[in-house]
Design an enzyme around this catalytic site. Sequence first.
Site, PDB file in Angstrom:
ATOM      1  N   ASP A   1      63.446  89.673  61.272  1.00 25.32           N
ATOM      2  CA  ASP A   1      64.595  89.043  61.874  1.00 25.32           C
ATOM      3  C   ASP A   1      64.760  89.591  63.284  1.00 25.32           C
ATOM      4  O   ASP A   1      64.151  90.589  63.654  1.00 25.32           O
ATOM      5  CB  ASP A   1      65.819  89.133  60.965  1.00 25.32           C
TER       6      ASP A   1
ATOM      7  N   ASP B   1      69.858  88.774  55.254  1.00 26.52           N
ATOM      8  CA  ASP B   1      68.421  88.915  55.031  1.00 26.52           C
ATOM      9  C   ASP B   1      68.100  89.242  53.572  1.00 26.52           C
ATOM     10  O   ASP B   1      66.943  89.191  53.159  1.00 26.52           O
ATOM     11  CB  ASP B   1      67.841  90.043  55.899  1.00 26.52           C
TER      12      ASP B   1
ATOM     13  N   GLU C   1      79.766  92.484  67.954  1.00 24.98           N
ATOM     14  CA  GLU C   1      79.942  91.434  68.961  1.00 24.98           C
ATOM     15  C   GLU C   1      81.435  91.251  69.253  1.00 24.98           C
ATOM     16  O   GLU C   1      81.860  91.224  70.403  1.00 24.98           O
ATOM     17  CB  GLU C   1      79.350  90.105  68.469  1.00 24.98           C
TER      18      GLU C   1
ATOM     19  N   LYS D   1      85.133  80.661  68.269  1.00 24.01           N
ATOM     20  CA  LYS D   1      83.982  81.054  69.086  1.00 24.01           C
ATOM     21  C   LYS D   1      82.788  81.155  68.152  1.00 24.01           C
ATOM     22  O   LYS D   1      82.954  81.453  66.963  1.00 24.01           O
ATOM     23  CB  LYS D   1      84.233  82.391  69.776  1.00 24.01           C
TER      24      LYS D   1
END
Length: 703
Positions: free
Chosen positions: A322, A542, A363, A411
């Site tokens: 990834d 994942d 983030e 967002k």
Amino acid sequence: MSTTAPTPTPTSPSTPGPAPGAAPATPVPGPGARRLLAALPDAVRKLDPRVMARTPVMFVVLVGSVLTTVLALRDPADPFGWAITVWLWLTTLFANLAEAVAEGRGKARADTLRRARTGTVARRLTPAGTEERVPGTGLRVGDRVVCEAGDVIPGDGDVVEGVASVDESAVTGESAPVIRESGGDRSAVTGGTKVLSDRIVVTITARPGETFVDRMIRLVEGADRQKTPNEIALTILLASLTLVFLLAVVTLKPFAIHAGADGQTSLVVLTALLVCLIPTTIGALLSAIGIAGMDRLVRRNVLARSGRAVEAAGDVSTLLLDKTGTITLGDRQAVAFLPVRGTAEAELAEAAQLSSLADETPEGRSIVALAHGTYRVSARHRDELPRATWIAFSARTRMSGVDTGGRRIRKGAAGSVLAWVEEHGGTVPGDARELTDRIAAVGGTPLLVAVEEAGGARVLGVIHLKDVVKEGMRARFGELRRMGIRTVMITGDNPLTAKAIAEEAGVDDYLAEATPEDKLALIKREQAGGRLVAMTGDGTNDAPALAQADVGVAMNTGTTAAKEAGNMVDLDSDPTKLIEIVEIGKQLLITRGALTTFSLANDVAKYFAVIPALFAAAYPSLDRLNVMGLASPESAILSAVVFNALIIPALVPLALRGVRHRAAGADALLRRNLGLYGLGGLIAPFIGIKLIDLLLSRLPGIG
Ligand SMILES: Nc1ncnc2c1ncn2[C@@H]1O[C@H](COP(=O)(O)OP(=O)(O)OP(=O)(O)O)[C@@H](O)[C@H]1O
Ligand SMILES: [K+]
Ligand SMILES: [Mg+2]
């Protein structure tokens, strides 16, 4: 490495980390006499027939040893019978010694790990929010504990609040501190590691006694070791060969009697012949080879949950990685707000901050920091908006946001937010695409910000999230290519960003906008084509793919879900570690193949020593087979038995170290090694037996 704090120099990904807990200055003791001696008690303990029965070849040798002992006791004056007896027992002992030496390394490591597990006191949070002190062993799954600078984390868990730097050297042997934080893909903490700064709240995910370190101890000690399917197949093959030789030797008995040897001697000789012919060399070394392979991984800070995974690694042809946190550093930080035409920068920054107040991902936190720090938006706190509905980020929706005071702010990934805007009757400004493409083209992740209020839905602008490709990726992926392994990057990010990062990192292919289901489907597709697939990842999204892959390597920095799903954990969290894992897997397969070949070839030569000796009197023409010109029948047989025993300890270092090889296709390597070890196995006994015969023929009673 994604987790290394900036102050100390991080080790380069190509340097294997030191062994867990190993003092860096002490050299590892070699396979010297000390280690053999230390393994001796274990080797004797393994003479237990119930243990020996797991290796049919060696079990036959054990039965042979007992038989010749009984015969020798009946005729105590016969030095030949005693000599054979002693060497048969030594053969059995040497085999056990090989396994015990291989296990010895893991035992030493387990002892250092046990020290990391010493009792800690946990600061458990009560439902009322106060702290109580309980012993670490009294924690239960779901308990929340507080850890501050200086505290040892009392158990395995996930950080649910805060960020901290953590010293994990007790477990990984790596002294550089790592960052652990809530929300993102770096949330898992390991019991026994130490918080260096700040304060975190951890939810316990493992019961005491079943923690990562506990499992690691069992693993390096080999307590949970099971034979792999390949090992079982080889054991069956060796057992069948043993049976064939047993039948062959039994049918020789009438001939032997006819040849004039008296019954008793012939029984000793036939036992000796049988032991020489059955594949004792590989039978003795087989489990040591497997244990050594696992141990080589541990020394590179990789924990494999099964030997089967290690073998699969040797045959892997596709590697899926990834992007975020695996190929890139994974610390996606907001660096700029770019408004669309007609929107003020301040409005975008304010909306971006508002939508991220409850976003616990790295983030989200970086967006709040950027808005306040660089764009001078006044600081807000989520508690100021008790009526707001917070929309958490998920890998499936690829969006996060807030509904508050008649406004809805979102967002997220461009595709998702654009779809949301259109769904709410808004239009998309012409320059939105332009802005996202500009960020994506340089490998950044664009997050679109949109708002829906009384006037309808509209796009405000774009947040630029920046990420950096880890150092040295291109060269390492090149190395994988030379090994015949195709690398594919899979990411939830948009195709443009994916393309830019894929090109920079030098992977062969990429898949963008992948959901967890897409990742899983891709692996299944590769496997359906008969390929073995390896996957490296760190995120909860994942986990399904890590579980499906033949080799699933979870980054130690990753989430608990990822670590549970994979069959290996890399303590250094280095995605290119797979290169080493594949090499170790290949080396394991090649070493086993080479020593099997050597063992079988090796036994052929013993025909030439034993058969002429057995029948020399009755059929003088058979003496032509005595190409070695051995001194006497007794000396010939004893020499063969001695050689057969000594070759085992002689090959132990090779079994433990593994056969050396270069980066090349597995087939080419196999062919080369078969030639080398087949020929070597054929020739070595002729020289060895002759030398032993020269020595023995000088001894009284034999020559
Ligand atoms: N906190 C967030 N809020 C809103 N959107 C986000 C947030 N974090 C990421 N995204 C968006 O969601 C997309 C998917 O993110 P996610 O972390 O699931 O990707 P991923 O599949 O883990 O990527 P990779 O495989 O590269 O690690 C990102 O590309 C980004 O556009
Ligand atoms: K043999
Ligand atoms: Mg991820």
